[in-house]
Scaffold this active site. Structure first.
Site, mmCIF file in Angstrom:
data_model
loop_
_atom_site.group_PDB
_atom_site.id
_atom_site.type_symbol
_atom_site.label_atom_id
_atom_site.label_comp_id
_atom_site.label_asym_id
_atom_site.label_seq_id
_atom_site.Cartn_x
_atom_site.Cartn_y
_atom_site.Cartn_z
ATOM 1 N N GLU A 1 27.429 14.111 -0.946
ATOM 2 C CA GLU A 1 28.471 13.118 -1.228
ATOM 3 C C GLU A 1 28.464 11.966 -0.225
ATOM 4 O O GLU A 1 29.266 11.927 0.710
ATOM 5 C CB GLU A 1 29.846 13.788 -1.259
ATOM 6 C CG GLU A 1 30.072 14.689 -2.457
ATOM 7 C CD GLU A 1 30.169 13.927 -3.769
ATOM 8 O OE1 GLU A 1 31.166 13.246 -4.000
ATOM 9 O OE2 GLU A 1 29.216 14.012 -4.561
ATOM 10 N N LYS B 1 23.864 8.008 -2.924
ATOM 11 C CA LYS B 1 23.884 8.204 -4.370
ATOM 12 C C LYS B 1 23.504 6.909 -5.095
ATOM 13 O O LYS B 1 22.706 6.926 -6.036
ATOM 14 C CB LYS B 1 25.262 8.680 -4.836
ATOM 15 C CG LYS B 1 25.530 10.135 -4.511
ATOM 16 C CD LYS B 1 26.867 10.575 -5.079
ATOM 17 C CE LYS B 1 27.072 12.048 -4.886
ATOM 18 N NZ LYS B 1 26.273 12.892 -5.763
ATOM 19 N N SER C 1 32.158 14.275 -7.187
ATOM 20 C CA SER C 1 33.557 14.617 -7.420
ATOM 21 C C SER C 1 34.466 13.684 -6.630
ATOM 22 O O SER C 1 35.677 13.819 -6.642
ATOM 23 C CB SER C 1 33.829 16.066 -6.997
ATOM 24 O OG SER C 1 33.549 16.243 -5.630
ATOM 25 N N HIS D 1 30.478 17.073 -13.528
ATOM 26 C CA HIS D 1 30.885 17.809 -12.334
ATOM 27 C C HIS D 1 31.072 19.287 -12.641
ATOM 28 O O HIS D 1 31.841 19.650 -13.514
ATOM 29 C CB HIS D 1 32.192 17.218 -11.785
ATOM 30 C CG HIS D 1 32.644 17.861 -10.534
ATOM 31 N ND1 HIS D 1 33.779 18.622 -10.476
ATOM 32 C CD2 HIS D 1 32.107 17.879 -9.293
ATOM 33 C CE1 HIS D 1 33.923 19.070 -9.242
ATOM 34 N NE2 HIS D 1 32.924 18.632 -8.513
ATOM 35 N N ASN E 1 33.592 24.945 -8.987
ATOM 36 C CA ASN E 1 33.090 25.976 -8.072
ATOM 37 C C ASN E 1 33.867 27.273 -8.232
ATOM 38 O O ASN E 1 35.060 27.240 -8.489
ATOM 39 C CB ASN E 1 33.204 25.490 -6.624
ATOM 40 C CG ASN E 1 32.154 24.456 -6.303
ATOM 41 O OD1 ASN E 1 31.014 24.591 -6.689
ATOM 42 N ND2 ASN E 1 32.553 23.427 -5.594
#
Length: 71
Positions: free
Chosen positions: A10, A15, A37, A58, A61
């Site tokens: 992240e 990205k 996220s 996404h 988890n």
């Protein structure tokens, strides 16, 4: 249909650069998904040559336990 999923750590700039570097390998038939996220999908889509084919994807988890993917 072809999909490329970007799933690096992240960091917005990392990205963005990764998505930008994919442009040499894709055409208008390829969808690019980001596994972020944290960041705006619209902002990351600006790096894609075909922003209309860019989506957020996404996994919840823990991935192996969940039956849900957020698109």
């Amino acid at each position: 249909m072809k999909i490329v999923i970007e799933s690096i750590f992240e960091d917005f700039e990392a990205k963005f650069q990764t998505i930008d570097s994919l442009n040499q390998y894709i055409d208008s038939t390829v969808y690019v998904a980001t596994n972020t996220s944290s960041f705006s999908i619209s902002d990351l889509a600006k790096a894609n040559a075909y922003p209309e084919n860019f989506i957020g994807f996404h996994f919840m988890n823990p991935v192996v336990m969940m039956e849900l993917v957020e698109v």
